[in-house]
Design a protein around this motif. Structure first.
Motif, PDB file in Angstrom:
ATOM      1  N   LEU A   1      53.407  40.384 -31.403  1.00  0.00           N
ATOM      2  CA  LEU A   1      53.690  41.006 -32.692  1.00  0.00           C
ATOM      3  C   LEU A   1      52.403  41.337 -33.446  1.00  0.00           C
ATOM      4  O   LEU A   1      52.305  42.385 -34.096  1.00  0.00           O
ATOM      5  N   GLU A   2      51.431  40.446 -33.342  1.00  0.00           N
ATOM      6  CA  GLU A   2      50.139  40.701 -33.970  1.00  0.00           C
ATOM      7  C   GLU A   2      49.468  41.916 -33.334  1.00  0.00           C
ATOM      8  O   GLU A   2      48.893  42.765 -34.025  1.00  0.00           O
ATOM      9  N   LEU A   3      49.549  41.999 -32.011  1.00  0.00           N
ATOM     10  CA  LEU A   3      48.936  43.117 -31.311  1.00  0.00           C
ATOM     11  C   LEU A   3      49.658  44.424 -31.632  1.00  0.00           C
ATOM     12  O   LEU A   3      49.029  45.480 -31.759  1.00  0.00           O
ATOM     13  N   ALA A   4      50.966  44.357 -31.773  1.00  0.00           N
ATOM     14  CA  ALA A   4      51.730  45.550 -32.142  1.00  0.00           C
ATOM     15  C   ALA A   4      51.338  46.037 -33.537  1.00  0.00           C
ATOM     16  O   ALA A   4      51.244  47.253 -33.781  1.00  0.00           O
ATOM     17  N   ALA A   5      51.098  45.082 -34.458  1.00  0.00           N
ATOM     18  CA  ALA A   5      50.661  45.455 -35.802  1.00  0.00           C
ATOM     19  C   ALA A   5      49.280  46.111 -35.758  1.00  0.00           C
ATOM     20  O   ALA A   5      49.021  47.085 -36.468  1.00  0.00           O
ATOM     21  N   ASP A   6      48.397  45.582 -34.908  1.00  0.00           N
ATOM     22  CA  ASP A   6      47.077  46.183 -34.741  1.00  0.00           C
ATOM     23  C   ASP A   6      47.185  47.597 -34.184  1.00  0.00           C
ATOM     24  O   ASP A   6      46.497  48.518 -34.639  1.00  0.00           O
ATOM     25  N   PHE A   7      48.027  47.755 -33.183  1.00  0.00           N
ATOM     26  CA  PHE A   7      48.240  49.063 -32.555  1.00  0.00           C
ATOM     27  C   PHE A   7      48.719  50.066 -33.597  1.00  0.00           C
ATOM     28  O   PHE A   7      48.218  51.191 -33.673  1.00  0.00           O
ATOM     29  N   SER A   8      49.684  49.650 -34.396  1.00  0.00           N
ATOM     30  CA  SER A   8      50.259  50.530 -35.407  1.00  0.00           C
ATOM     31  C   SER A   8      49.223  50.920 -36.459  1.00  0.00           C
ATOM     32  O   SER A   8      49.092  52.101 -36.807  1.00  0.00           O
ATOM     33  N   GLN A   9      48.471  49.944 -36.953  1.00  0.00           N
ATOM     34  CA  GLN A   9      47.513  50.232 -38.006  1.00  0.00           C
ATOM     35  C   GLN A   9      46.384  51.122 -37.514  1.00  0.00           C
ATOM     36  O   GLN A   9      45.905  51.997 -38.238  1.00  0.00           O
ATOM     37  N   LEU A  10      45.961  50.928 -36.278  1.00  0.00           N
ATOM     38  CA  LEU A  10      44.836  51.693 -35.763  1.00  0.00           C
ATOM     39  C   LEU A  10      45.241  53.074 -35.270  1.00  0.00           C
ATOM     40  O   LEU A  10      44.590  54.082 -35.576  1.00  0.00           O
ATOM     41  N   LEU A  11      46.337  53.143 -34.499  1.00  0.00           N
ATOM     42  CA  LEU A  11      46.647  54.349 -33.727  1.00  0.00           C
ATOM     43  C   LEU A  11      47.815  55.170 -34.262  1.00  0.00           C
ATOM     44  O   LEU A  11      47.969  56.329 -33.867  1.00  0.00           O
ATOM     45  N   LEU A  12      48.620  54.600 -35.124  1.00  0.00           N
ATOM     46  CA  LEU A  12      49.818  55.304 -35.579  1.00  0.00           C
ATOM     47  C   LEU A  12      49.766  55.694 -37.047  1.00  0.00           C
ATOM     48  O   LEU A  12      50.789  56.009 -37.644  1.00  0.00           O
ATOM     49  N   THR A  13      48.570  55.679 -37.609  1.00  0.00           N
ATOM     50  CA  THR A  13      48.417  56.059 -39.016  1.00  0.00           C
ATOM     51  C   THR A  13      47.501  57.289 -39.109  1.00  0.00           C
ATOM     52  O   THR A  13      47.255  57.967 -38.126  1.00  0.00           O
ATOM     53  N   ASP A  14      46.996  57.557 -40.318  1.00  0.00           N
ATOM     54  CA  ASP A  14      46.113  58.711 -40.501  1.00  0.00           C
ATOM     55  C   ASP A  14      44.661  58.255 -40.588  1.00  0.00           C
ATOM     56  O   ASP A  14      44.349  57.066 -40.505  1.00  0.00           O
ATOM     57  N   LEU A  15      43.765  59.205 -40.777  1.00  0.00           N
ATOM     58  CA  LEU A  15      42.338  58.891 -40.811  1.00  0.00           C
ATOM     59  C   LEU A  15      41.922  58.084 -42.035  1.00  0.00           C
ATOM     60  O   LEU A  15      40.856  57.486 -42.050  1.00  0.00           O
TER      61      LEU A  15
END
Length: 215
Positions: free
Chosen positions: A78-92
Motif C-alpha cells: 500500500l505504501e508503494l502504491a501511494a508512492d507510485f500514485s504520487q510520482l507517476l499518476l499526478t501532474d508536474l
C-alpha cells in the motif's frame, strides 16, 4: 535475412521490459515478495546482479535500501502504491509523470510531437498499445517496451537503430524526469529506480553488449 538473437540481446530486451513493467503499474503484494532478501526472490536477485556492476552499484543499492525499508512496514504494497500514485499518476506540480511530451514541449503539454513520433514508430512496426494500458504513446513504459522489441528485431549485430531510438526518444528527456522524481519525497524506491534506469540506458547506449554480459 533472419536476425540472429544472441543471449545478450535477450538479456537487454528483458531488462528493458522489466523496467517497463515497474513503471507501468504498482507491484502487488505477491510481486513484492520477489524483491525480498529472504527468501531471495527473482527481482532481488536481478537487483543484486546490477549492484555488482560498478556502473550501477550506487543506484541499484539505493533501490535495495528503499525496498528493505519498505518491507519493514505493516502494508508495504500500500505504501508503494501511494508512492507510485504520487510520482507517476499526478501532474508536474506534485509529481513526475513519465510522458516525454511534458518535458520536451515548451508549454509542458501532453500529446505533443514526442507522442506523435512514438505513435508513428508503433504503427510502422505493426504494434498497438494494449487496451488495458490506456496511456499516451510517449509514456516511458511504452517506449521501453518498444525498445525491448527493437533489440530483438535488429540484434546487437546492427545496433544503430537502437542507439538512435535511445538518443532521440529517451535520453532527450529522461534526465529531466529523473531530476524531477528526486524532488517528490516518499519512500525513495521509484526515484532510485529512475536513476538506475537512466544509468543503465546511458551505459547501454555506449556499449550495448557489455552491460548485459554479467547479469
Amino acid at each position: 535475412m533472419t536476425t540472429k538473437i544472441t543471449e545478450q540481446d535477450e538479456t537487454r530486451a528483458s531488462l528493458y521490459w522489466w523496467f517497463a513493467s515497474l513503471f507501468s503499474q504498482e507491484l502487488t503484494a505477491e510481486q513484492l515478495k520477489q524483491y525480498r532478501a529472504s527468501p531471495l526472490g527473482q527481482g532481488r536477485a536481478l537487483l543484486n546482479a546490477l549492484a555488482e556492476q560498478k556502473e550501477f552499484n550506487d543506484a541499484a543499492n539505493a533501490v535495495i535500501t528503499a525496498l528493505d525499508n519498505l518491507v519493514k512496514l505493516p502494508h508495504p504494497e500500500l505504501e508503494l502504491a501511494a508512492d507510485f500514485s504520487q510520482l507517476l499518476l499526478t501532474d508536474l506540480k506534485t509529481g513526475a509523470p513519465p510522458y516525454a511530451s511534458l518535458y520536451l514541449d515548451q508549454k509542458g503539454l501532453l500529446f505533443q510531437q514526442p507522442h506523435d513520433d512514438m505513435q508513428a514508430l508503433l504503427q510502422d512496426q505493426g504494434l498497438r498499445i494494449t487496451p488495458d494500458f490506456n496511456e499516451p504513446a510517449d509514456h516511458l513504459a511504452i517506449q521501453l517496451d518498444y525498445l525491448g522489441n527493437l533489440i530483438l528485431q535488429t540484434s546487437t549485430q546492427d545496433p544503430q537503430a537502437q542507439h538512435q531510438f535511445i538518443q532521440r526518444h529517451l535520453l532527450n528527456w529522461l534526465p529531466q524526469w529523473v531530476t524531477r522524481s528526486r524532488q517528490v519525497r516518499r519512500n525513495g524506491f521509484y526515484p532510485a529506480l529512475a536513476q538506475l534506469l537512466l544509468q543503465f540506458i546511458e551505459q547501454d547506449s555506449q556499449q550495448p553488449q557489455p552491460v548485459a554480459a554479467h547479469i
